[in-house]
Write a protein that holds these residues in place. Structure first.
Motif, PDB file in Angstrom:
ATOM      1  N   MET A   1       0.831  -1.202   0.000  1.00  0.00           N
ATOM      2  CA  MET A   1       0.000   0.000   0.000  1.00  0.00           C
ATOM      3  C   MET A   1       0.866   1.253   0.000  1.00  0.00           C
ATOM      4  SD  MET A   1      -2.963   1.096  -0.342  1.00  0.00           S
ATOM      5  CE  MET A   1      -3.690  -0.556  -0.269  1.00  0.00           C
ATOM      6  N   GLU A   2       2.001   1.218   0.702  1.00  0.00           N
ATOM      7  CA  GLU A   2       2.915   2.359   0.672  1.00  0.00           C
ATOM      8  C   GLU A   2       3.414   2.610  -0.742  1.00  0.00           C
ATOM      9  OE1 GLU A   2       6.134   2.133   3.419  1.00  0.00           O
ATOM     10  OE2 GLU A   2       4.866   1.593   5.111  1.00  0.00           O
ATOM     11  N   ARG A   3       3.745   1.535  -1.458  1.00  0.00           N
ATOM     12  CA  ARG A   3       4.234   1.701  -2.827  1.00  0.00           C
ATOM     13  C   ARG A   3       3.149   2.284  -3.737  1.00  0.00           C
ATOM     14  NH1 ARG A   3       6.747  -3.312  -1.570  1.00  0.00           N
ATOM     15  NH2 ARG A   3       5.047  -4.467  -2.597  1.00  0.00           N
ATOM     16  N   ILE A   4       1.902   1.865  -3.513  1.00  0.00           N
ATOM     17  CA  ILE A   4       0.799   2.407  -4.320  1.00  0.00           C
ATOM     18  C   ILE A   4       0.650   3.908  -4.080  1.00  0.00           C
ATOM     19  CG2 ILE A   4      -1.698   2.389  -4.632  1.00  0.00           C
ATOM     20  CD1 ILE A   4      -1.625  -0.622  -4.083  1.00  0.00           C
ATOM     21  N   VAL A   5       0.631   4.304  -2.797  1.00  0.00           N
ATOM     22  CA  VAL A   5       0.477   5.722  -2.483  1.00  0.00           C
ATOM     23  C   VAL A   5       1.676   6.518  -2.987  1.00  0.00           C
ATOM     24  CG1 VAL A   5       0.247   7.413  -0.623  1.00  0.00           C
ATOM     25  CG2 VAL A   5      -0.985   5.242  -0.491  1.00  0.00           C
ATOM     26  N   GLY A   6       2.873   5.994  -2.771  1.00  0.00           N
ATOM     27  CA  GLY A   6       4.069   6.669  -3.256  1.00  0.00           C
ATOM     28  C   GLY A   6       4.066   6.797  -4.772  1.00  0.00           C
ATOM     29  N   GLY A   7       3.609   5.750  -5.457  1.00  0.00           N
ATOM     30  CA  GLY A   7       3.519   5.808  -6.914  1.00  0.00           C
ATOM     31  C   GLY A   7       2.564   6.886  -7.393  1.00  0.00           C
ATOM     32  N   LEU A   8       1.451   7.052  -6.674  1.00  0.00           N
ATOM     33  CA  LEU A   8       0.507   8.114  -7.030  1.00  0.00           C
ATOM     34  C   LEU A   8       1.143   9.493  -6.877  1.00  0.00           C
ATOM     35  CD1 LEU A   8      -2.716   6.680  -5.344  1.00  0.00           C
ATOM     36  CD2 LEU A   8      -2.320   6.940  -7.800  1.00  0.00           C
ATOM     37  N   PHE A   9       1.926   9.670  -5.803  1.00  0.00           N
ATOM     38  CA  PHE A   9       2.603  10.952  -5.606  1.00  0.00           C
ATOM     39  C   PHE A   9       3.653  11.193  -6.696  1.00  0.00           C
ATOM     40  CE2 PHE A   9       1.598  10.728  -0.828  1.00  0.00           C
ATOM     41  CZ  PHE A   9       0.467  11.496  -1.001  1.00  0.00           C
ATOM     42  N   LEU A  10       4.394  10.147  -7.059  1.00  0.00           N
ATOM     43  CA  LEU A  10       5.408  10.301  -8.093  1.00  0.00           C
ATOM     44  C   LEU A  10       4.770  10.619  -9.446  1.00  0.00           C
ATOM     45  CD1 LEU A  10       7.881   7.428  -7.143  1.00  0.00           C
ATOM     46  CD2 LEU A  10       8.141   9.878  -6.743  1.00  0.00           C
ATOM     47  N   LEU A  11       3.643   9.988  -9.740  1.00  0.00           N
ATOM     48  CA  LEU A  11       2.922  10.323 -10.984  1.00  0.00           C
ATOM     49  C   LEU A  11       2.455  11.772 -10.963  1.00  0.00           C
ATOM     50  CD1 LEU A  11       0.784   7.108 -11.618  1.00  0.00           C
ATOM     51  CD2 LEU A  11       2.614   8.012 -13.060  1.00  0.00           C
TER      52      LEU A  11
ATOM     53  N   VAL B   1       6.971   9.948   2.491  1.00  0.00           N
ATOM     54  CA  VAL B   1       7.300  11.349   2.731  1.00  0.00           C
ATOM     55  C   VAL B   1       8.085  11.918   1.549  1.00  0.00           C
ATOM     56  CG1 VAL B   1       8.553  12.954   4.226  1.00  0.00           C
ATOM     57  CG2 VAL B   1       7.283  11.036   5.226  1.00  0.00           C
ATOM     58  N   LYS B   2       9.074  11.155   1.094  1.00  0.00           N
ATOM     59  CA  LYS B   2       9.894  11.639  -0.021  1.00  0.00           C
ATOM     60  C   LYS B   2       9.082  11.746  -1.310  1.00  0.00           C
ATOM     61  CE  LYS B   2      14.177   9.774   1.909  1.00  0.00           C
ATOM     62  NZ  LYS B   2      15.265   8.778   1.758  1.00  0.00           N
ATOM     63  N   SER B   3       8.219  10.752  -1.554  1.00  0.00           N
ATOM     64  CA  SER B   3       7.425  10.791  -2.782  1.00  0.00           C
ATOM     65  C   SER B   3       6.426  11.952  -2.744  1.00  0.00           C
ATOM     66  CB  SER B   3       6.690   9.467  -2.990  1.00  0.00           C
ATOM     67  OG  SER B   3       5.786   9.205  -1.919  1.00  0.00           O
ATOM     68  N   ALA B   4       5.859  12.218  -1.543  1.00  0.00           N
ATOM     69  CA  ALA B   4       4.932  13.346  -1.424  1.00  0.00           C
ATOM     70  C   ALA B   4       5.652  14.671  -1.665  1.00  0.00           C
ATOM     71  CB  ALA B   4       4.272  13.347  -0.053  1.00  0.00           C
ATOM     72  N   LEU B   5       6.883  14.789  -1.130  1.00  0.00           N
ATOM     73  CA  LEU B   5       7.655  16.010  -1.347  1.00  0.00           C
ATOM     74  C   LEU B   5       8.052  16.156  -2.807  1.00  0.00           C
ATOM     75  CD1 LEU B   5       9.954  16.021   1.827  1.00  0.00           C
ATOM     76  CD2 LEU B   5       7.976  17.474   1.362  1.00  0.00           C
ATOM     77  N   LEU B   6       8.398  15.026  -3.446  1.00  0.00           N
ATOM     78  CA  LEU B   6       8.745  15.071  -4.860  1.00  0.00           C
ATOM     79  C   LEU B   6       7.553  15.502  -5.706  1.00  0.00           C
ATOM     80  CD1 LEU B   6      10.992  11.900  -5.296  1.00  0.00           C
ATOM     81  CD2 LEU B   6      11.698  14.282  -5.504  1.00  0.00           C
ATOM     82  N   ALA B   7       6.349  15.145  -5.267  1.00  0.00           N
ATOM     83  CA  ALA B   7       5.147  15.579  -5.993  1.00  0.00           C
ATOM     84  C   ALA B   7       4.817  17.029  -5.685  1.00  0.00           C
ATOM     85  CB  ALA B   7       3.970  14.686  -5.623  1.00  0.00           C
ATOM     86  N   ALA B   8       5.010  17.428  -4.425  1.00  0.00           N
ATOM     87  CA  ALA B   8       4.638  18.788  -4.029  1.00  0.00           C
ATOM     88  C   ALA B   8       5.550  19.839  -4.656  1.00  0.00           C
ATOM     89  CB  ALA B   8       4.660  18.916  -2.505  1.00  0.00           C
TER      90      ALA B   8
END
Length: 374
Positions: free
Chosen positions: A58-68, A169-176
């Protein structure tokens, strides 16, 4: 009955000493809830055992959404800056300029969509299941209340797993970061000096025709003669220069109106001095800017009987026999008049550019410049 039972039960509980070093962070959190008359009805972690394969998936799914989200935000910035957007003549669906707005809209829309879905998925699939009830009350914040607030924030951070889920956290920051850049990038368009594009149009002979008078033409390039417009009629004309009828000269479209004899006489009596000085009319013909002075829509609906021009967007109306002054609707400026004459070959020409800048009003443009001319 349940509310009364819970209230009495809470009143019987002895206050917890927050100075007790043995208290856990969650016990302080619960005590804070109790003091605010909040009761935890149900609290259950989504993953009671941290670090399971299901939780990691589930973490990978959420992180993937942020990276997209970050990817699409980056594509938006790239397209906004480098995608061709200026038109050079007519364009078809095959030309990249036609797709500029859809492309940046697509990228920004999907960026926001993936970020929102990522946040919702995080909340629905990773945060604990928690149900609380609270009674409203007034009062200030004591020292204990502030410590409880700190523990509450720490609990929320812990529930979100920010400390043990660095990938999210990192994926969310990369998206933000690209999203923030996407919000700032359009401001760059405001840094370009517009120069005199708001005051000079395609009718300026010095700039666009080597100082020779510019003739009036129709959209198909045909030059305009007086016998082409019947009394009481009107046509749209453009400057007879290269690309004169294209978006390269957006403020150039002009309405050439053939007034009846009595209407032309009325207009001459009402002419502003600046138009009298240049003899702006030719015979019973007058030329007004087609660009509404409200927000720039085409003011081209001519009503012969009332002698009014109507803008269909917001219903502004202009009096044709009174310098196209606004008489109804939100527009506050008259439609600028283009001084015209007929040359030796019998074709209409403009004797100068508009004396008043055409187009909608803005913050440093006078609302009614003609008032100083009366």
């Amino acid at each position: 009955m349940v509310s009364a039972h819970n209230d009495s039960a809470r009143d019987e509980v002895e206050p917890v000493d927050l100075k007790d070093p043995k208290l856990t962070r969650f016990e302080v959190y619960k005590e804070g809830l109790r003091r605010d008359d909040i009761e935890i009805i149900h609290y259950e972690p989504r993953f009671p055992k941290p670090g399971t394969k299901a939780e990691k998936r589930m973490e990978r799914i959420v992180g993937g959404l942020f990276l997209l989200s970050g990817l699409f935000a980056t594509l938006f910035v790239v397209a906004f800056i480098w995608w061709p957007w200026e038109y050079e003549g007519a364009a078809t669906w095959r030309d990249p300029q036609t797709w500029y707005t859809p492309v940046i809209g697509f990228f920004l829309g999907f960026s926001l969509l993936f970020f929102a879905v990522g946040v919702l998925t995080w909340a629905k699939k990773l945060l604990p299941v928690e149900e609380l009830v609270q009674d409203r009350h007034d009062g200030g914040s004591s020292h204990d209340d502030r410590r409880i607030a700190e523990s509450t924030v720490d609990t929320i951070v812990d529930d979100m797993g920010l400390r043990r889920r660095p990938f999210l956290v990192k994926s969310a920051l990369l998206a933000a970061a690209p999203l923030g850049l996407a919000a700032v990038a359009p401001l760059g368009a405001l840094l370009k000096d517009p120069g005199d594009m708001y005051t000079v149009t395609g009718w300026n002979a010095e700039r666009y025709n080597d100082g020779d008078p510019i003739r009036l033409m129709m959209k198909d390039g045909a030059l305009v003669r007086p016998d082409m417009v019947s009394a009481g009629g009107q046509i749209t004309v453009y400057p007879a220069i290269d690309h004169g009828a294209t978006n390269q000269f957006p403020t150039a479209p002009t309405l050439l109106i053939h007034l009846r004899e009595t209407d032309a006489a009325t207009l001459r009596e009402n002419l502003y001095p600046m138009y009298q000085d240049v003899d702006a009319l030719w015979g019973n013909f007058v030329a007004y800017s087609k660009i509404c002075t409200h927000v720039g829509c085409p003011a081209s609906l001519y009503e012969q009987q009332s002698q009014r021009l109507l803008c269909p967007c917001h219903q502004s109306q202009f009096n044709v026999v009174d310098n196209a002054a606004p008489v109804f609707g939100p527009a506050t400026r008259h439609l600028p008049m283009l001084p015209i004459t007929v040359d030796d070959e019998g074709f209409f020409t403009a004797t100068s550019d508009f004396l008043v800048p055409p187009g909608p009003a803005f913050w440093n443009r006078p609302s009614l410049p003609e008032e100083d001319e009366k």
